[in-house]
Motif scaffolding. Sequence first.
Motif, PDB file in Angstrom:
ATOM      1  N   THR A 113       0.544  -0.986  -0.302  1.00 53.14           N
ATOM      2  CA  THR A 113       0.193  -0.227  -0.007  1.00 53.14           C
ATOM      3  C   THR A 113       1.221   1.272   0.213  1.00 53.14           C
ATOM      4  O   THR A 113       1.876   0.858   0.535  1.00 53.14           O
ATOM      5  CB  THR A 113      -1.350  -0.327   1.412  1.00 53.14           C
ATOM      6  N   LEU A 114       1.001   2.624  -0.156  1.00 57.90           N
ATOM      7  CA  LEU A 114       0.724   3.146  -0.347  1.00 57.90           C
ATOM      8  C   LEU A 114       0.337   4.972  -0.267  1.00 57.90           C
ATOM      9  O   LEU A 114      -1.305   5.509   0.309  1.00 57.90           O
ATOM     10  CB  LEU A 114       0.919   3.600  -1.530  1.00 57.90           C
ATOM     11  N   MET A 129      -1.652   1.023  -9.500  1.00 55.40           N
ATOM     12  CA  MET A 129      -2.437   0.353  -9.073  1.00 55.40           C
ATOM     13  C   MET A 129      -2.018  -1.142  -9.591  1.00 55.40           C
ATOM     14  O   MET A 129      -2.654  -2.232  -9.776  1.00 55.40           O
ATOM     15  CB  MET A 129      -3.769   0.871  -9.929  1.00 55.40           C
ATOM     16  N   GLU A 130      -1.174  -0.940 -10.691  1.00 48.84           N
ATOM     17  CA  GLU A 130      -0.644  -2.710 -11.450  1.00 48.84           C
ATOM     18  C   GLU A 130       0.214  -3.525 -10.114  1.00 48.84           C
ATOM     19  O   GLU A 130      -0.140  -4.933  -9.989  1.00 48.84           O
ATOM     20  CB  GLU A 130      -0.109  -1.915 -12.656  1.00 48.84           C
ATOM     21  N   LEU A 131       0.895  -2.896  -9.095  1.00 52.86           N
ATOM     22  CA  LEU A 131       1.778  -3.800  -8.682  1.00 52.86           C
ATOM     23  C   LEU A 131       0.962  -4.081  -7.312  1.00 52.86           C
ATOM     24  O   LEU A 131       1.336  -3.851  -6.603  1.00 52.86           O
ATOM     25  CB  LEU A 131       2.873  -2.890  -8.059  1.00 52.86           C
ATOM     26  N   MET A 132       0.250  -2.391  -6.713  1.00 58.20           N
ATOM     27  CA  MET A 132      -0.469  -2.679  -5.751  1.00 58.20           C
ATOM     28  C   MET A 132      -1.397  -2.362  -4.988  1.00 58.20           C
ATOM     29  O   MET A 132      -2.728  -2.185  -5.984  1.00 58.20           O
ATOM     30  CB  MET A 132       0.247  -0.752  -4.837  1.00 58.20           C
ATOM     31  N   SER A 133      -2.199  -2.377  -3.974  1.00 54.64           N
ATOM     32  CA  SER A 133      -3.747  -3.171  -3.576  1.00 54.64           C
ATOM     33  C   SER A 133      -4.759  -1.675  -3.105  1.00 54.64           C
ATOM     34  O   SER A 133      -5.639  -1.778  -3.619  1.00 54.64           O
ATOM     35  CB  SER A 133      -3.896  -3.646  -3.058  1.00 54.64           C
ATOM     36  N   HIS A 134      -3.954  -1.132  -2.634  1.00 55.19           N
ATOM     37  CA  HIS A 134      -4.392   0.575  -2.032  1.00 55.19           C
ATOM     38  C   HIS A 134      -3.066   1.892  -1.700  1.00 55.19           C
ATOM     39  O   HIS A 134      -2.534   0.910  -1.773  1.00 55.19           O
ATOM     40  CB  HIS A 134      -4.874  -0.115  -0.440  1.00 55.19           C
ATOM     41  N   ALA A 135      -4.209   2.937  -2.241  1.00 55.82           N
ATOM     42  CA  ALA A 135      -3.498   4.290  -1.814  1.00 55.82           C
ATOM     43  C   ALA A 135      -4.045   4.880  -1.080  1.00 55.82           C
ATOM     44  O   ALA A 135      -5.332   4.572  -1.257  1.00 55.82           O
ATOM     45  CB  ALA A 135      -2.774   4.755  -3.268  1.00 55.82           C
ATOM     46  N   ILE A 152      -5.771  15.647  -8.424  1.00 54.73           N
ATOM     47  CA  ILE A 152      -7.926  15.478  -8.813  1.00 54.73           C
ATOM     48  C   ILE A 152      -8.155  13.967  -9.878  1.00 54.73           C
ATOM     49  O   ILE A 152      -8.504  13.055  -9.679  1.00 54.73           O
ATOM     50  CB  ILE A 152      -8.631  17.011  -8.895  1.00 54.73           C
ATOM     51  N   LYS A 153      -7.513  14.718 -10.594  1.00 56.88           N
ATOM     52  CA  LYS A 153      -7.540  13.747 -11.856  1.00 56.88           C
ATOM     53  C   LYS A 153      -6.711  12.320 -11.666  1.00 56.88           C
ATOM     54  O   LYS A 153      -7.629  11.688 -12.700  1.00 56.88           O
ATOM     55  CB  LYS A 153      -7.076  14.186 -12.978  1.00 56.88           C
ATOM     56  N   ILE A 154      -6.198  12.617 -10.771  1.00 54.97           N
ATOM     57  CA  ILE A 154      -5.201  11.341 -10.254  1.00 54.97           C
ATOM     58  C   ILE A 154      -5.987  10.142  -9.528  1.00 54.97           C
ATOM     59  O   ILE A 154      -6.426   9.264  -9.597  1.00 54.97           O
ATOM     60  CB  ILE A 154      -4.230  11.831  -9.861  1.00 54.97           C
ATOM     61  N   ILE A 155      -6.972  11.366  -8.663  1.00 57.84           N
ATOM     62  CA  ILE A 155      -7.605  10.916  -7.783  1.00 57.84           C
ATOM     63  C   ILE A 155      -9.021  10.253  -8.528  1.00 57.84           C
ATOM     64  O   ILE A 155      -9.414   8.827  -7.962  1.00 57.84           O
ATOM     65  CB  ILE A 155      -8.280  11.668  -6.767  1.00 57.84           C
ATOM     66  N   GLU A 156      -9.802  10.840  -9.845  1.00 55.69           N
ATOM     67  CA  GLU A 156     -10.463  10.309 -10.354  1.00 55.69           C
ATOM     68  C   GLU A 156     -10.464   9.122 -10.816  1.00 55.69           C
ATOM     69  O   GLU A 156     -10.623   8.074 -11.408  1.00 55.69           O
ATOM     70  CB  GLU A 156     -11.437  11.306 -11.806  1.00 55.69           C
ATOM     71  N   HIS A 157      -8.951   9.409 -11.876  1.00 53.79           N
ATOM     72  CA  HIS A 157      -8.286   7.723 -12.529  1.00 53.79           C
ATOM     73  C   HIS A 157      -8.594   6.319 -11.294  1.00 53.79           C
ATOM     74  O   HIS A 157      -8.667   5.247 -12.270  1.00 53.79           O
ATOM     75  CB  HIS A 157      -7.239   8.429 -12.560  1.00 53.79           C
ATOM     76  N   MET A 158      -7.902   6.442 -10.425  1.00 55.29           N
ATOM     77  CA  MET A 158      -7.353   5.768  -9.525  1.00 55.29           C
ATOM     78  C   MET A 158      -9.174   5.393  -8.875  1.00 55.29           C
ATOM     79  O   MET A 158      -9.153   3.830  -8.840  1.00 55.29           O
ATOM     80  CB  MET A 158      -6.542   6.339  -8.544  1.00 55.29           C
ATOM     81  N   ASN A 165      -8.135  -0.330  -4.307  1.00 49.30           N
ATOM     82  CA  ASN A 165      -8.476   0.376  -3.187  1.00 49.30           C
ATOM     83  C   ASN A 165      -7.805   1.497  -3.063  1.00 49.30           C
ATOM     84  O   ASN A 165      -7.073   2.077  -2.447  1.00 49.30           O
ATOM     85  CB  ASN A 165      -8.792  -0.607  -2.055  1.00 49.30           C
ATOM     86  N   LEU A 166      -8.700   3.134  -3.296  1.00 52.52           N
ATOM     87  CA  LEU A 166      -8.554   4.087  -2.685  1.00 52.52           C
ATOM     88  C   LEU A 166      -8.695   5.179  -1.885  1.00 52.52           C
ATOM     89  O   LEU A 166     -10.613   4.775  -1.600  1.00 52.52           O
ATOM     90  CB  LEU A 166      -8.565   5.665  -4.161  1.00 52.52           C
ATOM     91  N   LYS A 167      -8.764   5.959  -0.361  1.00 49.47           N
ATOM     92  CA  LYS A 167      -9.316   6.187   0.052  1.00 49.47           C
ATOM     93  C   LYS A 167      -8.311   7.723  -0.272  1.00 49.47           C
ATOM     94  O   LYS A 167      -7.326   8.250   0.255  1.00 49.47           O
ATOM     95  CB  LYS A 167      -8.766   5.931   1.498  1.00 49.47           C
ATOM     96  N   VAL A 168      -9.124   9.515  -0.414  1.00 49.41           N
ATOM     97  CA  VAL A 168      -8.883  10.172   0.028  1.00 49.41           C
ATOM     98  C   VAL A 168      -8.613  10.662   1.147  1.00 49.41           C
ATOM     99  O   VAL A 168      -9.468  11.112   2.129  1.00 49.41           O
ATOM    100  CB  VAL A 168      -8.978  11.974  -0.781  1.00 49.41           C
TER     101      VAL A 168
END
Length: 279
Positions: A113-114, A129-135, A152-158, A165-168
Amino acid sequence: MSVDNFDTVDLLSGDTFMVTWDTGRRCNYDCSYCPAHRHDNFSPHATLDELKNGADFLFEYAKTIMPIRNWKWCNVSFTGGEPTVNPNFLPFVKYLRELYERKYTEDFNLNLTLTSNGAMSKKTADGIMELMSHATISYHVEASKKVKDNVIKIIEHMNANKNFNLKVNVMFHAQEDYFNECINLCEYFDSTGIKYVPRVIGEEPDSKPTLAHKYTEEQLQWFKDFWNRDTAKQNNDKPKSQCNAEYCASSASKEVPVIKNEKQHGSNIGRPCCGGRQM
């Protein structure tokens, strides 16, 4: 001494060996509330060989300790500074994956995770996203508009990747315009289904100048109202088997305690933990 008669102090429950990997202080941001020991723009990047050596040691350690505990997972969480500014970061994470697949799949499960500020390219985001499960992306309002628009564009993309799994973390700056910007962003996340947690800025209240922000009564009320809504929503979303009527009725009506004036500093008021639970 055999494994059978060896034991260690275990203060945690669960089946996961948690590792936080600080990749260094180098960062592409300079937030006023981030202490100097957390970030700079000149620390040398860790080399790929240095990172690989750390990974080799970590996996051998995990392999050794897993049979002693009931752990099944090794969770490695990368932080900094900003991990993604190191040009060796993605090649290193790829090495971690390949090393695990080659030698350790029979010993434990691996989760990577990151935590990042999100100021990265789409190519870097795809690699993550290819190598990890969560950011966890921390949104900082002091950055320039151009940088924030890209975040914001990166957040939308992820967030569009349903296998990731993404959280901000929205870092709520106490300056009025910044605070309102954070509110608007949270409303946008609500409308798009992006998971987020509003975070107070609360480090080192005794520093000169203090890095802990002091919030107005109106700002504190916004936090209180948010957590009241969030608590009610969580209770409403619980399956009936996990939420009997008496418990849910009492929990949903329970308000966040009123925050007194002497606790207006971000280091003192209630805040969420990394899992989004209210503290």
